[in-house]
Structure formats: structure tokens, C-alpha cells
Design an enzyme around this catalytic site. Sequence first.
Site, PDB file in Angstrom:
ATOM      1  CG  HIS A  20      -2.062   0.884   1.256  1.00 18.79           C
ATOM      2  ND1 HIS A  20      -2.428   1.680   0.224  1.00 18.79           N
ATOM      3  CD2 HIS A  20      -2.941   1.160   2.265  1.00 18.79           C
ATOM      4  CE1 HIS A  20      -3.472   2.422   0.581  1.00 18.79           C
ATOM      5  NE2 HIS A  20      -3.799   2.136   1.800  1.00 18.79           N
ATOM      6  CG  HIS A  45      -4.524   0.621  -8.208  1.00 17.05           C
ATOM      7  ND1 HIS A  45      -5.853   0.575  -7.886  1.00 17.05           N
ATOM      8  CD2 HIS A  45      -3.949   1.533  -7.395  1.00 17.05           C
ATOM      9  CE1 HIS A  45      -6.084   1.453  -6.914  1.00 17.05           C
ATOM     10  NE2 HIS A  45      -4.940   2.045  -6.598  1.00 17.05           N
ATOM     11  CG  ASP A  48       2.748   4.224  -3.868  1.00 21.12           C
ATOM     12  OD1 ASP A  48       1.785   3.454  -3.716  1.00 21.12           O
ATOM     13  OD2 ASP A  48       2.931   5.232  -3.172  1.00 21.12           O
TER      14      ASP A  48
HETATM   15  C1  SDX Z   1      -1.569   2.138  -3.348  1.00 19.18           C
HETATM   16  O1  SDX Z   1      -6.292   0.727  -3.199  1.00 19.18           O
HETATM   17  C2  SDX Z   1      -5.824   1.896  -3.439  1.00 19.18           C
HETATM   18  O2  SDX Z   1      -6.514   2.757  -3.913  1.00 19.18           O
HETATM   19  C3  SDX Z   1      -4.367   2.076  -3.046  1.00 19.18           C
HETATM   20  C4  SDX Z   1      -3.734   3.426  -3.456  1.00 19.18           C
HETATM   21  C5  SDX Z   1      -4.362   4.584  -2.721  1.00 19.18           C
HETATM   22  O3  SDX Z   1      -4.284   5.705  -3.233  1.00 19.18           O
HETATM   23  O4  SDX Z   1      -4.833   4.361  -1.554  1.00 19.18           O
HETATM   24  O5  SDX Z   1      -3.860   3.614  -4.863  1.00 19.18           O
HETATM   25  C6  SDX Z   1      -2.241   3.442  -3.095  1.00 19.18           C
HETATM   26  O6  SDX Z   1      -1.511   1.318  -2.466  1.00 19.18           O
HETATM   27  C7  SDX Z   1      -1.037   1.862  -4.742  1.00 19.18           C
HETATM   28  C8  SDX Z   1      -0.471   0.418  -4.869  1.00 19.18           C
HETATM   29  C9  SDX Z   1       0.963   0.429  -4.337  1.00 19.18           C
HETATM   30  N1  SDX Z   1       1.504  -0.963  -4.277  1.00 19.18           N
HETATM   31  C10 SDX Z   1       2.432  -1.383  -5.112  1.00 19.18           C
HETATM   32  O7  SDX Z   1       2.878  -0.728  -6.049  1.00 19.18           O
HETATM   33  C11 SDX Z   1       2.951  -2.797  -4.774  1.00 19.18           C
HETATM   34  C12 SDX Z   1       3.051  -3.602  -6.070  1.00 19.18           C
HETATM   35  N2  SDX Z   1       1.693  -3.853  -6.572  1.00 19.18           N
HETATM   36  C13 SDX Z   1       1.056  -5.049  -6.129  1.00 19.18           C
HETATM   37  O8  SDX Z   1       1.448  -5.684  -5.004  1.00 19.18           O
HETATM   38  C14 SDX Z   1      -0.394  -5.193  -6.558  1.00 19.18           C
HETATM   39  O9  SDX Z   1      -0.486  -4.749  -7.837  1.00 19.18           O
HETATM   40  C15 SDX Z   1      -1.454  -4.536  -5.706  1.00 19.18           C
HETATM   41  C16 SDX Z   1      -1.338  -4.948  -4.283  1.00 19.18           C
HETATM   42  C17 SDX Z   1      -1.345  -3.059  -5.805  1.00 19.18           C
HETATM   43  C18 SDX Z   1      -2.806  -4.975  -6.236  1.00 19.18           C
HETATM   44  O10 SDX Z   1      -2.842  -6.336  -6.141  1.00 19.18           O
HETATM   45  P1  SDX Z   1      -4.179  -7.175  -6.450  1.00 19.18           P
HETATM   46  O11 SDX Z   1      -5.246  -6.325  -6.988  1.00 19.18           O
HETATM   47  O12 SDX Z   1      -4.486  -7.981  -5.231  1.00 19.18           O
HETATM   48  O13 SDX Z   1      -3.719  -8.066  -7.624  1.00 19.18           O
HETATM   49  P2  SDX Z   1      -2.937  -9.428  -7.458  1.00 19.18           P
HETATM   50  O14 SDX Z   1      -1.868  -9.286  -6.395  1.00 19.18           O
HETATM   51  O15 SDX Z   1      -3.932 -10.516  -7.320  1.00 19.18           O
HETATM   52  O16 SDX Z   1      -2.168  -9.504  -8.850  1.00 19.18           O
HETATM   53  C19 SDX Z   1      -2.821 -10.014 -10.008  1.00 19.18           C
HETATM   54  C20 SDX Z   1      -1.675 -10.625 -10.819  1.00 19.18           C
HETATM   55  C21 SDX Z   1      -0.847 -11.653 -10.054  1.00 19.18           C
HETATM   56  O17 SDX Z   1      -0.251 -12.488 -11.036  1.00 19.18           O
HETATM   57  P3  SDX Z   1      -0.737 -14.025 -11.137  1.00 19.18           P
HETATM   58  O18 SDX Z   1      -0.650 -14.620  -9.722  1.00 19.18           O
HETATM   59  O19 SDX Z   1      -2.189 -13.940 -11.613  1.00 19.18           O
HETATM   60  O20 SDX Z   1       0.202 -14.673 -12.108  1.00 19.18           O
HETATM   61  O21 SDX Z   1      -0.731  -9.591 -11.173  1.00 19.18           O
HETATM   62  C22 SDX Z   1       0.519  -9.883 -10.561  1.00 19.18           C
HETATM   63  C23 SDX Z   1       0.256 -10.863  -9.429  1.00 19.18           C
HETATM   64  O22 SDX Z   1       1.416 -11.654  -9.185  1.00 19.18           O
HETATM   65  N3  SDX Z   1       1.031  -8.618 -10.046  1.00 19.18           N
HETATM   66  C24 SDX Z   1       2.274  -8.198 -10.186  1.00 19.18           C
HETATM   67  C25 SDX Z   1       2.301  -6.935  -9.607  1.00 19.18           C
HETATM   68  N4  SDX Z   1       1.096  -6.633  -9.125  1.00 19.18           N
HETATM   69  C26 SDX Z   1       0.307  -7.684  -9.386  1.00 19.18           C
HETATM   70  N5  SDX Z   1       3.351  -8.780 -10.761  1.00 19.18           N
HETATM   71  C27 SDX Z   1       4.486  -8.050 -10.743  1.00 19.18           C
HETATM   72  N6  SDX Z   1       4.597  -6.824 -10.193  1.00 19.18           N
HETATM   73  C28 SDX Z   1       3.530  -6.241  -9.625  1.00 19.18           C
HETATM   74  N7  SDX Z   1       3.647  -5.026  -9.107  1.00 19.18           N
END
Ligand code: SDX
Length: 424
Positions: A268, A307, A363
Site C-alpha cells: 500500500h 492496482h 507510488d
Molecule cells: C496504493 O487501493 C488503493 O486505492 C491504493 C492506493 C491509494 O491511493 O490508496 O492507490 C495506493 O496502495 C497503490 C499500490 C501500491 N503498491 C504497489 O505498487 C505494490 C506492487 N503492486 C502489487 O502488489 C499489486 O499490484 C497490488 C497490491 C497493488 C494490487 O494487487 P491485487 O489487486 O491484489 O492483484 P494481485 O496481487 O492478485 O495480482 C494479479 C496478478 C498476479 O499475477 P498471477 O498470480 O495472476 O500470475 O498480477 C501480478 C500478481 O502476481 N502482479 C504483479 C504486480 N502486481 C500484481 N506482478 C508483478 N509486479 C507487480 N507489481
Amino acid sequence: MPEQTLTIADNRTGESYTLPIENGTVRAMDLRQIKIDADDFGLMTYDPALMNTASTRSAITFIDGDKGILEYRGYPIEQLAETCSFLQVAYLILFGELPSEKQLAAWTYDITHHTFVHENIKTLMQAFRYDAHPMGMFISTVAALSTFYPEANEVNDVENRLVQIKRLIAKVPTIAAYTFRHNRGLRYVYPDNDLSYTGNFLNMMFKMTETKYTANRALERALDVLFILHADHEQNCSTNAMRSIGSSRVDPYSATAGAAAALYGPLHGGANEEVLKMLSRIENTRNIPEFIQRVKNGEGKLMGFGHRVYKNYDPRARIIKRVADDVFEVTGRNRLLDIALELERIALEDEYFISRKLYPNVDFYSGIIYQAMGLPVAMFPVMFAIPRTLGWLAQWQEMITDSEQKITRPRQIFVGHPRRDLPT
Ligand code: SDX
């Protein structure tokens, strides 16, 4: 116009049920009537991480993840970031309309005159190790504020709520700056009421021996825009925490500390710190292909990408890239930007990321800017918490005044041991 209802046939009993559809949802409680017999509790929904559950009605922020749209109270983020100050947007998010000139003057006066913290807060912060993480200090100190304002637990009193909201919006920059000064072993700098919200923050962060601190106008404005972009984002993890904690009717300082704790997580608001660590580890654009391959092998994430809601480019990331140019005009270009831009270029062409709809989020670029402004990586989540405190408070107030809301208490599916007796 087709009837806005859902008919469910329960094949276990042959019964069918017709449920009203409102705003694209059916009420989970309407499922409880679906039973196999009179003793049955009735159907529930099962939704880990609330992936497909609306927990509230809200009028504050609208996001369209597919179109990359973000609006505060109906105004597009692009227009607000272009023309407003953070305090104007804070007023809009909290009260629902942009302030008149007179309202903005009064609002600015009130916030400006609540920036001091009790002297004991300085003593309290001395208890932290010199190298304590600023976010850990921020969370603890915001929680401690609740002990200075015991009347804050009168959450049903409108005027009392507003006083606490103004105090928190005003004091979080002061506390944030104190965490930075503590880490640096520098004396705390008191607020300067002649300065703007962001100008005063820069003053409390960077004032050294000069009699009066003068903020660089471009950096002051860049921070204003960054704070606007981070102010609110509908029901994200930390806002959900704020609403859930606040639903017990605890004071807003304790609820805000809990929300900040949720924001601290690397998935997050802690992601901006992780992005900088990732870019520093990559070190050179030559190393990007190998790094990308490791991500695709599941050996780590491309931090700052992806996201839960945006399945398109995060509109905030687009604006932040423009802010970066303004900041680098003053600070000089951060070499990590070249790595970030190349990472983005490759990721946006790579099937692994395209198929998962992974785009840069808020971010991805913010940390590069903060680093160029002289902030240590550990301060980045605190920089997110400062403006988001306003969003949490607006969402908290909306929850407190929503007659449909009660104390949050989800159900569960029990998968543990059936009843068993202790061995005799
Ligand atoms: C913020 O919710 C909000 O509004 C948050 C926010 C706000 O203003 O409050 O926007 C702020 O928190 C932004 C997000 C910051 N986090 C990151 O940048 C961390 C990296 N991103 C991820 O961990 C992820 O994308 C999330 C947590 C942000 C979202 O994850 P989801 O929606 O639960 O999606 P998921 O983890 O189920 O991913 C779906 C697929 C998976 O692959 P498979 O298992 O299907 O093969 O996408 C992949 C994940 O492995 N994936 C990524 C990835 N994010 C998701 N693979 C590589 N790098 C990534 N960053």
C-alpha cells in the site's frame, strides 16, 4: 426498462427468491432468507479481501479503474491538481464544495493555528531510537495525540468532530517533520504561521540557521500537487481500516493511527519506499532485462506497478511525472528517473504486464521526487500519510454520519475442529 431484480433458484430446495438490484448491487442481508430449513442461518457471501463487496455508499471520491478516471466530489483530479491548493482540495473533500474566498481564508487560518503540538510530544519522540523508522514514530505519535484531547471521543458532536479534524490535518505535517528531524539529530523547528501548508512543512523539515525559512516556490507548489494527488482514493486498504476502527466509535486520533499503520504496508503506501529500493538495486538500465525476467519468474514484484482498481494508467502517476520535471528543474535530475522510465517503457510493451493490466501507480514516481527534494526513503510513506489523513477523516466523518453504518463485524466460514473434549 427491465425490472431491477435478481431471481435466484435454490436447487437444494426448489425455492426461488427475487432480490432488488440497487446501484449494481444486491444487499448481502437479502441472501439470509435463502435457507434449507428453519434452523439454517441463511446464505452469506464469501469475499476474501472484499474484492467484490461494496462496504458503503460514499459521495467523496469516484474512480473508474478501466478508464483511469479519478474525481474528488465530481471534479477531475487533473483540473484540481492544475488549479487548486491542497487546503482548497481538503475543504472540498471534507465539506463537498470548493470554499469561497472567505471560507478559504477562515479554513486556512484555522489550520494554520492548529499546527503546534504539545511540548510533551517532543519529549515523547525523544524516547525513540535515533534510527527509528519515521512511519513507526508517526503512527505512535498520532495515537498519542488522543491522550491530549480526551474530549475527542465525543464523535457524535459535530463541532467537536470538526475541531479534531482541523487539529489532525494541521498537526500531521508537524509530527512528520519532527520524525525527520529526530532521525537527523536536529532540533525541532516550530511552525511558522506566515507560511503556506506546504511551505511550513518544508520549513519544519529543512530550516537550519537562517532566521526565517523561505521555501522554494516550485518545490512548495510541487508538494501541494503531490498532496492533492494523495488526498483520497475511495475504499483503499487504509481507508477501510479507518472506517472499521472508527465504527467502534473510538476517537479519530486512534482511528487515524490505525489507518496509518495499514498505509505503512509495502503493498500500500509503503510501496513508494520499496520502489526506490528496487530502482537502487537495479542501479543501471543495463540490469533491467534481468530484473524483469526475475519478476516474470515470480521472484518479486515490480513495485509501483499494478492496482486493485486501476486496470489502466493511474491518472495520478501521469500527473506526478509532470511534477517530476518541475522539481528536477530546481534539484537537478534524479538519475533513478532514467531507470524508472526505461522500466515503464519495457513493462508497457511486455505481455506479462499487459495481460495482467499492470500499469504504473501513484507510488511509482513519487519516491523519485521526494528523494530529489532531499527526503530519505524512509520518509516516503510518511509523505503519503500527511495528505491521506484528510481523506481518512472525510471518510470517517461520512461513516459516522451514515445511518446505515454500524460497528463493522464480518462473519466467517469456520473450518476448524468440530467440538472436542480435553483429554481426561
Ligand atoms: C496504493 O487501493 C488503493 O486505492 C491504493 C492506493 C491509494 O491511493 O490508496 O492507490 C495506493 O496502495 C497503490 C499500490 C501500491 N503498491 C504497489 O505498487 C505494490 C506492487 N503492486 C502489487 O502488489 C499489486 O499490484 C497490488 C497490491 C497493488 C494490487 O494487487 P491485487 O489487486 O491484489 O492483484 P494481485 O496481487 O492478485 O495480482 C494479479 C496478478 C498476479 O499475477 P498471477 O498470480 O495472476 O500470475 O498480477 C501480478 C500478481 O502476481 N502482479 C504483479 C504486480 N502486481 C500484481 N506482478 C508483478 N509486479 C507487480 N507489481
